[in-house]
Motif scaffolding. Structure first.
Motif, mmCIF file in Angstrom:
data_model
loop_
_atom_site.group_PDB
_atom_site.id
_atom_site.type_symbol
_atom_site.label_atom_id
_atom_site.label_comp_id
_atom_site.label_asym_id
_atom_site.label_seq_id
_atom_site.Cartn_x
_atom_site.Cartn_y
_atom_site.Cartn_z
ATOM 1 N N GLY A 105 0.782 -1.230 0.000
ATOM 2 C CA GLY A 105 0.000 0.000 0.000
ATOM 3 C C GLY A 105 0.813 1.277 0.000
ATOM 4 N N GLY A 106 2.111 1.161 -0.035
ATOM 5 C CA GLY A 106 2.951 2.354 -0.022
ATOM 6 C C GLY A 106 4.337 2.010 0.458
ATOM 7 N N VAL A 107 5.099 3.029 0.883
ATOM 8 C CA VAL A 107 6.488 2.819 1.282
ATOM 9 C C VAL A 107 6.672 2.932 2.789
ATOM 10 N N SER A 108 5.584 2.895 3.548
ATOM 11 C CA SER A 108 5.726 2.886 5.002
ATOM 12 C C SER A 108 6.375 1.581 5.446
ATOM 13 N N SER A 109 7.163 1.654 6.500
ATOM 14 C CA SER A 109 7.890 0.479 6.969
ATOM 15 C C SER A 109 7.125 -0.323 8.012
ATOM 16 N N VAL A 110 5.886 0.081 8.307
ATOM 17 C CA VAL A 110 5.164 -0.497 9.439
ATOM 18 C C VAL A 110 5.069 -2.016 9.370
ATOM 19 N N ASP A 111 4.717 -2.562 8.205
ATOM 20 C CA ASP A 111 4.462 -4.003 8.099
ATOM 21 C C ASP A 111 5.659 -4.788 7.574
ATOM 22 N N PHE A 112 6.783 -4.143 7.363
ATOM 23 C CA PHE A 112 7.964 -4.858 6.869
ATOM 24 C C PHE A 112 8.701 -5.434 8.075
ATOM 25 N N ASN A 113 8.773 -6.761 8.154
ATOM 26 C CA ASN A 113 9.273 -7.371 9.375
ATOM 27 C C ASN A 113 10.529 -8.204 9.203
ATOM 28 N N THR A 114 11.047 -8.270 7.988
ATOM 29 C CA THR A 114 12.287 -9.006 7.735
ATOM 30 C C THR A 114 13.212 -8.096 6.954
ATOM 31 N N TRP A 115 14.414 -7.882 7.482
ATOM 32 C CA TRP A 115 15.311 -6.881 6.917
ATOM 33 C C TRP A 115 16.662 -7.484 6.544
ATOM 34 N N GLY A 116 17.266 -6.919 5.498
ATOM 35 C CA GLY A 116 18.628 -7.266 5.161
ATOM 36 C C GLY A 116 19.601 -6.437 5.975
ATOM 37 N N GLN A 117 20.882 -6.651 5.698
ATOM 38 C CA GLN A 117 21.919 -6.000 6.488
ATOM 39 C C GLN A 117 22.309 -4.629 5.946
ATOM 40 N N GLY A 118 21.899 -4.325 4.724
ATOM 41 C CA GLY A 118 22.159 -3.023 4.132
ATOM 42 C C GLY A 118 23.375 -2.997 3.224
ATOM 43 N N THR A 119 23.361 -2.067 2.285
ATOM 44 C CA THR A 119 24.501 -1.845 1.394
ATOM 45 C C THR A 119 24.697 -0.341 1.251
ATOM 46 N N GLN A 120 25.948 0.092 1.307
ATOM 47 C CA GLN A 120 26.258 1.518 1.281
ATOM 48 C C GLN A 120 26.271 2.041 -0.146
ATOM 49 N N VAL A 121 25.597 3.163 -0.345
ATOM 50 C CA VAL A 121 25.656 3.897 -1.617
ATOM 51 C C VAL A 121 26.213 5.288 -1.316
ATOM 52 N N THR A 122 27.296 5.630 -1.987
ATOM 53 C CA THR A 122 27.921 6.937 -1.812
ATOM 54 C C THR A 122 27.999 7.636 -3.157
ATOM 55 N N VAL A 123 27.412 8.817 -3.222
ATOM 56 C CA VAL A 123 27.425 9.601 -4.452
ATOM 57 C C VAL A 123 28.349 10.792 -4.231
ATOM 58 N N SER A 124 29.462 10.779 -4.928
ATOM 59 C CA SER A 124 30.469 11.816 -4.719
ATOM 60 C C SER A 124 31.379 11.906 -5.934
ATOM 61 N N SER A 125 31.855 13.114 -6.188
ATOM 62 C CA SER A 125 32.814 13.290 -7.278
ATOM 63 C C SER A 125 34.243 13.206 -6.744
#
Length: 125
Positions: A105-125
């Motif tokens: 129903g959208g991008v709210s995190s309320v019902d998301f109950n299983t998460w990954g560990q994350g990946t870093q994104v860096t935008v820089s010149s």
């Protein structure tokens, strides 16, 4: 129990593109709706995109609409986030998460109950 692993992050120049992957294991990712979230240093976690499990309905935050595309490849048990037109404000740790409901129903995190560990994104010149 479903496990999620993100990949594809890295350093990219402004205006560049990256594709993030969210690989599921120990369960069928097609049975879950999937969301992408990000958290920049000192900021709250932000929901940026989500996709339903059965119909592929997609949702985007205004901050990424028109630049990011979420998709899923069920045979590969993977959900992707294609990011284009990246800028410094996109720098963050990006997480994928699973929601047991068919349509988040959208991008709210309320019902998301299983998460990954994350990946870093860096935008820089």
């Amino acid at each position: 129990q479903l496990q999620l692993v993100e990949s594809g992050g890295g350093l990219v120049q402004p205006g560049g593109s990256l594709r993030l992957s969210c690989k599921g294991s120990r369960d069928t990712l097609a049975d879950w709706s999937i969301g992408w979230f990000r958290q920049a240093p000192g900021k709250k976690r932000e929901g940026i995109s989500a996709i339903s499990s059965s119909d592929g309905i997609t949702y985007y935050a205004d901050s990424v609409k028109g630049r990011f595309t979420i998709s899923r490849d069920n045979p590969k048990n993977t959900v992707y986030l294609q990011m284009t037109g990246l800028n410094a404000e996109d720098t963050a740790v990006y997480y994928c998460a699973a929601n047991p409901f068919d349509d988040p129903g959208g991008v709210s995190s309320v019902d998301f109950n299983t998460w990954g560990q994350g990946t870093q994104v860096t935008v820089s010149s």
